[in-house]
Design an enzyme around this catalytic site. Structure first.
Site, PDB file in Angstrom:
ATOM      1  N   ASP A 288     -37.808 -13.348  -2.333  1.00  0.00           N
ATOM      2  CA  ASP A 288     -37.090 -13.843  -3.501  1.00  0.00           C
ATOM      3  C   ASP A 288     -37.814 -13.316  -4.741  1.00  0.00           C
ATOM      4  OD1 ASP A 288     -35.235 -14.945  -5.136  1.00  0.00           O
ATOM      5  OD2 ASP A 288     -35.386 -16.967  -4.360  1.00  0.00           O
TER       6      ASP A 288
HETATM    7  C1  BGC Z   1     -32.893 -16.459  -6.826  1.00  0.00           C
HETATM    8  C2  BGC Z   1     -32.177 -15.659  -5.779  1.00  0.00           C
HETATM    9  C3  BGC Z   1     -31.498 -14.474  -6.405  1.00  0.00           C
HETATM   10  C4  BGC Z   1     -32.565 -13.637  -7.096  1.00  0.00           C
HETATM   11  C5  BGC Z   1     -32.023 -12.388  -7.729  1.00  0.00           C
HETATM   12  C6  BGC Z   1     -33.825 -15.585  -7.635  1.00  0.00           C
HETATM   13  O1  BGC Z   1     -34.360 -16.273  -8.717  1.00  0.00           O
HETATM   14  O2  BGC Z   1     -33.609 -17.510  -6.217  1.00  0.00           O
HETATM   15  O3  BGC Z   1     -31.252 -16.454  -5.095  1.00  0.00           O
HETATM   16  O4  BGC Z   1     -30.822 -13.735  -5.443  1.00  0.00           O
HETATM   17  O5  BGC Z   1     -33.172 -14.426  -8.104  1.00  0.00           O
HETATM   18  O6  BGC Z   1     -31.237 -12.648  -8.808  1.00  0.00           O
END
Ligand code: BGC
Length: 751
Positions: A288
């Site tokens: 993540d």
């Molecule tokens: C979120 C993810 C997301 C990623 C990219 C993160 O902060 O938890 O779910 O896909 O950002 O935008």
């Protein structure tokens, strides 16, 4: 110049087809061959993802600048980018790696295509309320068609985190509280995104996220720590991920929280033992946003280098926005802390996804301006968005059949959200443009409904930005008097209240999940001058609204319904569409009851006693405001003649008669639950194990049949072993998780 580029393109495509394309030698051989040509830096580059140069969906890292990223692209040190979209932009970056890097390995373009691209469907929690798997799949299909037309080939969706805490803003992005429904929805969404041919130019790779336990963020606070016991992990949290892997999901995103005291990003047990070894997951794991770097902030690693080491060893294959792999993996390999074999394994997973997408055959397959122009926001997509928006609406209360609206009635419409063309798009509005949702007022106009509108009060102060806090209006009541007078002079008042679009979603946790700002007060004032109030709710999470449940005769939950929001709401209010949605998440009476969910365990003191020593609150009931699976229709459904049989193999078949006893055609979601009454490990009082959505004409009766295999009667031990135990089970069928007919059966053996 153009023709030179074209020739270059043709030549490079040819080289791709000959050397790397999907020809007769198997994909494994091609990957091995490609790996053998790659330097260590190029391999590590594949494990490196960069954010687009102009947009963030998380905290902006200090590291990396556009110039350095550009250099890395040219060297082939980038495997993927996120937040870059639009054919022109995608093509530009793809051309750099294809034409200028040594091996020309194409990039993956990832984005959070959560519930649509330009055409927005309802937020995922809302879609889940439709319990209509075909419609959900179709919605993901359309999202993929539009996103792929803009060059995107990978979505960070579906979020399959089960959650029991509506304070957590991200419940809007998931399938609700139940692992069975959540698994079915995960499968539908993945099938929609990925289609039947991943290498087609209108299908994209999906991501099951966040592995695992993010939905358990303590006290519902975003990015908070998580603590999950293994019994819950295996039986509640993991099933939708398992369903995703079984549906061939191409990537899995890890999670910000902890598992057994170790950040999920550094958990070998989750990523290697369970996901890759036990489940044979063949795709790759993406971290993540900055979750590798954050392992140090958790106190698990001393610095970014150790974080890179632990994350890679634990099976995180690609680094999103930590700059950990690009900076430290080479050194770690040279020091012998990480083997090149481990790097090869991660890289081959990434390359295989690129092969499956067909990127080696044609790296520009998603770059077609004509598709981009013709497909975004087109009529067919709008129609489908309207279809699922209607199906996502849940009728919570309808005393004396106040709804649907009667012709000739003088109608008032009150509430800031009634006029809001952006909030219904939700917080993941990706490629859509602000002000493009059909508002409730426009929806009523489109059906030629006359009304008098008065705002009542503003919901928020000023314009709200995606990365900024929402400031709720708590002082300005200047519109109250006008709204009251409009309400007083009408036969029926539609009051549209709830949350601004940026009050749910990532980083939007709330401790108070009542109606924000002055809306509760406004509602009470309106109710004091007119008792015929229809409350239309717009929100991204279950709300605690006990006063409304008691005092407002009709309540309609419309969530955030996307581009076609107002049209869908107007169709339901007027009865053009008969509501059929059912809650995928329990609505609490108060925040103090959270976590509250239907599939709880019994306690040793469940029954009400004449003394105080039983499991209860002294100031609140135990029951929810509205239970899981709940939702009304404008017609009446009658259940009768339940019958349950078992055979020698322990298979169960159950049936029930369902009659539409009302006067309009309607759809009902018939739900089947089980209870394993006594078992080695205590099982929930109810577990959803089947559902069917059927449409019946007035007076029509249908027999609804279910069959349960041995697997549906079993469960996982805390060690992750699946067991099916004989003995007594309750089989329950009905209209929601509380209103059920029950038959007890005895399963003597499972053969
Ligand atoms: C979120 C993810 C997301 C990623 C990219 C993160 O902060 O938890 O779910 O896909 O950002 O935008």
């Amino acid at each position: 110049m153009a023709s030179k580029n074209y020739i270059l393109l043709l030549v490079s495509s040819l080289i791709y087809s000959i050397t790397l394309g999907q020809s007769s030698i198997g994909m494994d051989n091609k990957v091995t061959h490609l790996l053998s040509q790659m330097t260590l830096e190029e391999k590590i580059g594949q494990m490196n993802q960069y954010n687009g140069f102009w947009e963030v969906t998380g905290p902006t890292p200090k590291e990396g600048n556009a110039k350095e990223k550009y250099e890395h692209l040219k060297k082939g040190w980038v495997g993927s980018v996120l937040n870059v979209r639009g054919v022109e932009n995608v093509r530009k970056l793809q051309e750099i790696v294809v034409n200028e890097s040594r091996l020309g390995i194409p990039l993956l373009f990832g984005s959070d295509v959560i519930h649509g691209y330009k055409t927005l469907a309802p937020i995922p929690l809302a879609e889940s309320a439709s319990w209509d798997l075909e419609a959900i799949k179709n919605s993901a299909r359309i999202a993929a068609i539009e996103a792929s037309a803009t060059g995107i080939n990978w979505t960070f969706a579906p979020m399959v985190d089960i959650s029991r805490d509506p304070r957590w803003g991200r419940v809007m992005e998931g399938g609700g509280e139940d692992p069975f429904l959540g698994s079915a929805i995960a499968k539908a969404r993945i099938n929609g995104f990925q289609g039947s041919d991943l290498s087609a130019n209108n299908t994209i790779a999906a991501t099951a996220k966040h592995f695992a336990g993010y939905g358990w963020s303590e006290s519902g606070r975003e990015y908070n720590t998580t603590s999950v016991d293994d019994y819950t992990l295996y039986n509640v949290i993991l099933p939708p991920f398992k369903a995703a892997v079984d549906s061939d999901v191409q990537t899995v995103m890890n999670s910000f929280g902890l598992y057994n005291g170790i950040p999920a990003t550094g958990s070998s047990k989750l990523q290697r033992d369970i996901l890759k070894d036990r489940w044979n997951f063949e795709g790759f794991v993406i971290s993540d946003w900055a979750s590798i770097k954050e392992m140090t902030l958790h106190g698990h690693t001393v610095d970014l280098k150790e974080a890179a080491e632990k994350a890679a060893i634990a099976g995180s294959d690609m680094d999103m926005e930590s700059y950990a792999y690009i900076k430290h993996l080479k050194e770690l390999v040279q020091e012998g802390k990480i083997s090149e074999k481990l790097i090869d394994e991660a890289v081959s997973r990434i390359l295989k996804v690129k092969f499956r997408l067909g990127l080696f055959e044609d790296p520009y397959k998603y770059c077609n301006e004509t598709r981009e122009q013709n497909l975004l926001y087109n009529e067919v997509h709008q129609k489908a968005a309207l279809d699922i928006a209607k199906k996502s609406i849940v009728l919570l209360k309808n005393d004396n059949n106040l709804l649907p609206l009667q012709k000739g009635n003088k109608i008032a419409v009150i509430g800031d959200l009634a006029d809001d063309k952006t909030s219904p798009l939700g917080s993941w509005r990706i490629g859509s443009d602000d002000e493009t949702a059909i508002s409730v007022l426009e929806g009523l106009d489109n059906l030629n409904i006359d009304y008098n509108y008065s705002r009542g009060c503003k919901l928020v102060e000023g314009k709200v930005e995606f990365t900024q806090e929402v400031i709720v209006n708590t002082t300005d009541k200047t519109g109250f008097e006008e709204a009251k007078s409009v309400a007083e002079n009408s036969d029926i008042v539609i009051v549209v209240l709830g949350e601004h679009g940026f009050m749910s979603g990532e980083a939007r946790s709330r401790t108070d999940i009542s109606l924000p700002g002055l809306q509760q007060e406004l509602l009470e004032e309106i109710r004091s001058v007119n008792s015929n109030v229809v409350l239309v709710l717009m929100n991204g999470r279950p709300l605690a609204i006990p006063w409304a449940e008691k005092n407002i005769p009709a309540i309609v939950e419309t969530w955030q319904l996307g581009s076609q929001s107002g049209n869908a709401i107007a169709e339901v209010l007027t009865g053009k569409y008969n509501p059929s949605g059912k809650l995928p998440m329990t609505f609490p009476r108060s925040v103090g009851q959270i976590p509250i969910y239907y599939n709880q365990f019994s306690t040793g003191r469940q029954e009400k006693e004449s003394h105080v020593f039983w499991s209860h609150y002294i100031d609140e009931e135990n029951t929810p405001l509205w239970p899981f699976g709940y939702g009304l229709s404008y017609t009446e459904f009658e259940y009768s003649n339940m019958s349950v049989k078992t055979n020698n193999n322990g298979e169960v078949s159950a049936s029930i008669s369902l009659k539409n006893a009302g006067s309009s055609t309607g759809e009902e979601v018939v739900q089947l639950y089980i209870q394993d009454i006594k078992s080695s490990y205590v099982r929930p009082v109810k577990e959803l194990k089947g559902f069917k959505k059927v449409s019946l004409a007035p007076g029509e009766t249908q027999v609804i049949n279910f069959s349960l295999a041995k697997e549906q009667l079993g469960y996982y031990t805390p060690e992750g072993k699946f067991v099916s135990e004989t003995g007594e089970f309750n089989i329950m069928i009905g209209t929601n998780s509380q209103k059920l007919s029950t038959t007890k059966i005895n399963i003597a053996s499972f053969n």
